[in-house]
Every structure is written in C-alpha cells, then in structure tokens.
Design an enzyme around this catalytic site. Sequence first.
Site, short mmCIF file in Angstrom:
data_model
loop_
_atom_site.label_atom_id
_atom_site.label_comp_id
_atom_site.label_asym_id
_atom_site.label_seq_id
_atom_site.Cartn_x
_atom_site.Cartn_y
_atom_site.Cartn_z
CB SER A 186 -0.92 -0.01 1.22
OG SER A 186 -1.71 1.14 1.22
N GLY A 187 0.60 2.14 -0.95
CA GLY A 187 1.35 3.40 -1.04
C GLY A 187 2.62 3.31 -1.88
CD GLU A 228 -4.79 -2.87 3.47
OE1 GLU A 228 -5.09 -1.85 2.85
OE2 GLU A 228 -5.64 -3.54 4.09
CB SER A 235 -5.28 3.76 0.51
OG SER A 235 -5.02 2.39 0.51
CB SER A 236 -6.81 1.19 -4.42
OG SER A 236 -6.01 2.01 -5.24
N GLY A 275 -2.88 -3.08 -2.19
CA GLY A 275 -1.61 -3.72 -1.87
C GLY A 275 -1.66 -4.53 -0.59
CB THR A 331 -3.42 3.84 -7.95
OG1 THR A 331 -4.01 2.77 -7.20
CG2 THR A 331 -4.51 4.65 -8.61
CG ASN A 349 -1.79 5.65 -0.76
OD1 ASN A 349 -1.77 6.86 -1.00
ND2 ASN A 349 -1.87 4.74 -1.71
P1 ATP Z 1 -2.71 1.29 -2.37
O1 ATP Z 1 -2.42 -0.17 -2.32
O2 ATP Z 1 -2.89 1.87 -0.99
O3 ATP Z 1 -3.80 1.67 -3.29
P2 ATP Z 1 -0.81 2.27 -4.35
O4 ATP Z 1 0.31 1.33 -4.55
O5 ATP Z 1 -1.89 2.29 -5.35
O6 ATP Z 1 -1.36 2.04 -2.86
P3 ATP Z 1 -0.48 5.03 -5.12
O7 ATP Z 1 -1.79 5.57 -4.70
O8 ATP Z 1 -0.25 4.74 -6.55
O9 ATP Z 1 -0.17 3.74 -4.22
O10 ATP Z 1 0.69 6.00 -4.65
C1 ATP Z 1 0.66 6.66 -3.40
C2 ATP Z 1 1.12 8.09 -3.55
O11 ATP Z 1 2.51 8.12 -3.85
C3 ATP Z 1 0.46 8.86 -4.68
O12 ATP Z 1 -0.73 9.45 -4.27
C4 ATP Z 1 1.52 9.88 -5.04
O13 ATP Z 1 1.47 10.96 -4.15
C5 ATP Z 1 2.81 9.15 -4.77
N1 ATP Z 1 3.36 8.53 -6.01
C6 ATP Z 1 3.25 7.26 -6.42
N2 ATP Z 1 3.88 7.05 -7.59
C7 ATP Z 1 4.40 8.23 -7.95
C8 ATP Z 1 5.18 8.69 -9.07
N3 ATP Z 1 5.53 7.87 -10.05
N4 ATP Z 1 5.55 9.99 -9.10
C9 ATP Z 1 5.20 10.83 -8.10
N5 ATP Z 1 4.49 10.46 -7.02
C10 ATP Z 1 4.08 9.19 -6.93
MG MG Z 2 -3.88 2.10 -5.28
#
Ligand code: ATP
Ligand code: MG
Length: 717
Positions: free
Chosen positions: A132-133, A415, A186-187, A413, A137, A183
């Site tokens: 997560s984070g 957890e 977070s999805s 992701g 996404t 996050n």
């Molecule tokens: P979850 O499992 O909780 O959904 P996730 O893996 O989908 O987590 P994201 O929401 O994609 O995580 O990323 C978390 C945060 O990290 C984003 O909101 C953004 O602020 C930052 N982030 C992620 N990837 C990038 C990137 N390539 N460039 C800049 N910032 C990023």
């Molecule tokens: Mg996500």
Amino acid sequence: MAISKKAGKKVTPAKQSGGKAKVAKADWKEGFKKKQVGVSDMTLLTTISNESINENLDKRWKSGEIYTYIGAVLISVNPFRDLGIYTEEVLQRYRGKNRLEVPPHVFGIAESAYYNMNAYHENQCVIISGESGAGKTEAAKRIMQYIAAVSGGQDSSIQEIKDMVLATNPLLESFGCAKTLRNNNSSRHGKYLEIMFNTQGEPVGAQITNYLLEKGRVVGQVENERDFHIFYQFTKGASSEQRDAFGLQGPEAYAYTSMSNCLEVQDIDDVKDYADTIKAMGVIGLSAEEQNEIFKMLAIILWLGNVQFEEMDDGNSRISDTGVTDFVAYLMEVDGALVQKVLTQRVMETTRGGRRGSVYDVPLNPSQASAGRDALAKAIYNNLFEWIVSRVNVSMKTRGAVAHVIGILDIFGFEIFEDNSFEQLCINYVNEKLQQIFIELTLKTEQEEYVREQIKWTPIKFFNNKIVCELIEERRPPGIFAALNDACATAHADPAAADNSFVQRTAMLASNPHFEARGAQFLVRHYAGDVMYNVVGMTDKNKDSLIKDLLDLIAASGNNFLQTLFPDRPDPNSKKRPPTAGDRIKQSAGALVENLMKAQPSYIRTIKPNQNRSSSEYDTKAVLHQIKYLGLQENIRVRRAGFAYRNTFEKMVERFYLLSPKTSYAGEYTWSGDAKSGCEQILKDVGIAKEEWQMGVTKAFIKNPETLFALETMRDR
Ligand code: ATP
Ligand code: MG
C-alpha cells in the site's frame, strides 16, 4: 504453414518512428547521454545479492531515477514528488521505441505491451504489484495515459472511448479510494481494466472488473483515516440545490465522516475533486437524473449514520431523535414508523420440523441496533459502487469488432495493520495469488519450459508461495475460507458462537508451517510478512448477508433506484446456501488468474522507500524487506541464466521471413520447409551468432534482448 501476407507487411501502428532504424540509434544514444546512475537493467549487476540490488535502487532513487529493469520487469521506487517525467514530450520519446533504446520508464512498459499486441497479435496484461502506497495506482494511470496517447484514431467514437477510460480514474477513485495511515489515496478495492482494440490498434471499448470494496470503511475508520473520498467531496462541494434537497451539511455534521477526526488531507482539495467527479460522470454519460440518485444514496447513508439509539430501562433501544429517522425515511421514500421499527426490532420466525411457525418481534439493544443500521449503510454503498462500475461498463461497451485486449491490474496492496480482520485476509489472499502468477510465469514456467524444450540451463531455487494460497483457499482438507464457511453454516444465529466454532476448526490447519492458531487470533506467514488476524467478527463478515427486515425495508421504498441496487433477494426456502464473501473473493481471484494467464504479461513491481511519504528518506531495511519478498534476486538469476525471448517457430518465421532471401522473395513468403528449419535459416542468414540462440522442440530461444532488437530493426528497414 499458413502465413498471412498481412503479417509480413508492416501493420504495426505503434512503430511510428521506429521505422527509421538510424534515427532510432541516434535517439538511443541521446537517451543515455544523461549519465546513468547505477545499472538500468539489474541483470547486468556484477554481483547479485539483495544488498547489491538495494544499493543500485538506492543510488538511482536518490538521483531521481525511480525506474529500473530486470529484463522486461519494471521496478519502480515511489519518488513521493513530482519528477516531471510524464509530460507529453517524454511520452513521445517512448513512442515506437524498443525497451533497450530508451531509459527504463513506465511508458516503456506501456509501449512494449501495445507494440507486442499489434505485432504478435497477442492479448496483453500489465500486472502491477507492491504494498500500500508503493505507487500501483499511479503506474496504472500512466499506462492508460500512454495508450490513450499513442493508439491513434481520429474517429470520434474512438476518442470518446479514450476519454471515458481516462474519466473512470477520477470517478472510481472518488468512490473507491480513501485516506489511510499508509496512503492518502489508498485503493480500497481491486480493479482490472481491460481495453479492447480493433485490428488497427484503436480502442473500441473497455471493461472494468471490480474486486471486493472495503465497505466497512463507510461506517467507521481508525483515528486519522477517512471514509471514502466522495463523502468529503460531496459534503464540502455540493451545490445549494443539493444542500436543500438532501438537508446536507459539512462533513463535521455526520458521524460516519467525523468520527476519525480527519476532515482534511494534505494535498487533497475535496471541493475541486468534487467538480472533477461530476465532470467525469458527464464524460461517462451519467444523466443528471442518475447523478442525482447517486447523491441521494450518499445522503441516505450519511443521515443513517446520525441515527442514535438510547438504552431504555429494559435494556432495549429507542431512537434518540426521530427527526433523523424521519428524514432518512423521507429520502428513502418509506414510512417513518417503518424505519424506526426496522432499526430497533427484529422479526423472528420460529421453525418447527422444517416448517415455518409463528412470527414475532424481538427488540434490539443499542449495540445490536447500531450494527443493523451500519449493515444497511454498508450494503447501500457497496451496491451503489457496483452499480456505478456496471454503469461505466455499459457506456464503454465495445463498438465494433475486437481483435485484442490489454488488461491493467491495479489492486489493493498487501496490508499489515495493528488489527487485521477479514478484509485484510481477503486483500492479502489476492496478493498471494498475484505473487503466485509471477512465480508461475517468470520462475517456474520459465524453468519448466527450458526442460520441456530441452534447452541447456542451470536451475535456480526460489520460495513458492503456493502453500500459502492453499492454506487459505483449499477445500479439502478445509483451508481458512472453507473453515469460515463451515463455521457460518453450523452456528448461524449467534456470531460469537460462529467465531468460536471457526477457532476450533482452525486447529486442523496447524500442520501447515505457514499457519499458527493463537486463541482468538491466528497467524499467517504470508510471502510478504507475518500477519496476525483477529477472529472476532470474521464469520459475520464472511456471511455478509443483509437480514430480511432490512431487505423488506428497501423493497418497501418508493425509490426505484434504491430498489434496483438490490436486485436479487435470497429465497428463504432455498436449501442452497448463498455464496459467502470468502466464496466470492476466491471465485473472482480464480477467474482473474485464469484471465491473466491467457495473456502475455508485463510486470511492474512497485517499492515504497519509506513509511512517511518522504521524498528524501530511503529506509534501507524496509526496501530490503520488499526486495526479498518480491523475489527480485531470484528474478535476476533466472533471467541471467536464461533466454530473454522465445516464440514458436511459426510466429518467428511469420514475423521475420522477410530477412532472409531463402524464405522470402520480393516480400512474399517462399520457404517450403517446416517452420523450425525456416527459423534456423533466417537466424543463420541474418548472421546472429550461434551462442545467441537455441532451437527447442517447438520454440526458438534468443538469449539477449539486444538480439531480438537487432532483428526487429532489420525487419523494419
Ligand atoms: P494502495 O495499495 O494503498 O492503493 P498504491 O500502490 O496504489 O497504494 P499510489 O496511490 O499509486 O499507491 O501511490 C501513493 C502516492 O505516492 C500517490 O498518491 C503519489 O502521491 C505518490 N506517487 C506514487 N507514484 C508516484 C510517481 N511515479 N511519481 C510521483 N508520485 C508518486
Ligand atoms: Mg492504489
């Protein structure tokens, strides 16, 4: 052998600039002029160890290079800052380029998936994993951005599909994402987006499959987390007409949105996001009427959350303020007295000898009454979310013949919380399944294929998490899901008794080294870490059925939309038990795996460099942990020992016969021998060194990606 003439000609819309090999070479040098830090493909590391991988990622991350390859697998370390690397200009640099010509990038993965689909006529999928984070996404959105930009189509209906696909992001994030401790976005559900393409490589439709929304979040969150974004957007950004119609106030006025003491999130502008959500609804084609119904459902949920119960002298509950239930009744278009009754009493029916007996009302105490109220709110939100997903799918329905599909998987992701329950079990189970696919396809199948094709090679050891998947999903002997189902079935009336029954059943799982029973808790040793789960409430969450009284309340509603959210009512006389939440996640994870296995996969493995969203802190211990469980070291070893590329003799000849005078004459396919000998002939005539390739039983194997790249370049010329 049937060779389509078309395949020999250039029908690769992706290769727009790649046609000129010389230009490509110059660009390639350009791309690497900027001094590369560390190695951009870790198969080239001089020593392979977790530490050397970490060191390389660390070095690169600190100089703003967040992407690194292991062969075709992309590793991405979250920068937590805007690097300005997703601009139109950068995007154009990846167009029609081979992965080896340009520095590692998520656009490179998108390009190769799109290119492979068109060139080799195979369905593709992009599997994004990480905790997560870590950035799943974000990566998924970049893939969509890239594909929308390069997949051509002046046609307005193609443009419309692209716009809709992109609009699903703000829409589904509003309803399916929330701020958590890990996050801010977070999805809280899993999502598989499939984009369908015609033979020209233009999108003609799309479809989203949704996995398991964390609906518990609707009615409660731990301190400093929030409810789904949409609730804050709506309560902060609603129009004055909406405020009048729904009696709407700010998020501080509602129990569900204010109980966790977090109304604002840094870097999130709820009012602006609300406008974007509405805009996205418009792009997707939701009518004003439909939008109004959606927001009415949210208002019902918010007001339901404000219904409070008082304990009377006899221990039963009374509604503290019937003004609130009356307003809920008004929004639901049901009788106010009925709402009060349904929330404070339960209809019970005696059964005698399988026959239905007399019916009577049992009063509920305040905690039972609150649980019923929350169950109703969760069910409405969950069904509303599913309705939105299917509505989006109706809009994106394919127009015209589908040749190929690219799927993009973005799930919740892995957890580990302080208190882990059924939701975490499901989320972590799906992550286990994905890890299993990765192992199957990149480690196990790879090695099995070498054996089957009689290719010379040295085997590599790796941890196979199949045993953890079985621990959770096995039917016989019963795994965790099956034990939960059995417990639900035997002790149906009393949730606490059902939880107890489950605890007893888990004793049987003790022989699995990845499981430990610990009274009202149990431990699962997941591939990504040990997680302690709490049993309390698990069977109830697994059962996941709305009691009859609440369903009757909805059936009594004058609101058609609310009724359509609850289409199938379980038949009380049916002997067959309705599927549990565990059954459903197992079924949909199974279908997903089957679907993914049919396509050619690309992998993005996202890594989270620290727990504090810091753009400068690189937590070596945390990254090393991820490197280990993601199996990056094994991945590099298998990759190094093996062959970067393989395809059936037929596909190879179909693609490259133009390169040899023996197999082609003036662009026509002329080889009369079998595909294998044709393939050998081409490689010899082109002058590829013998140690660079091996012929298997059905497939040709090419050792280095550079060799394939050279073949492609010659072909384009
Ligand atoms: P979850 O499992 O909780 O959904 P996730 O893996 O989908 O987590 P994201 O929401 O994609 O995580 O990323 C978390 C945060 O990290 C984003 O909101 C953004 O602020 C930052 N982030 C992620 N990837 C990038 C990137 N390539 N460039 C800049 N910032 C990023
Ligand atoms: Mg996500």
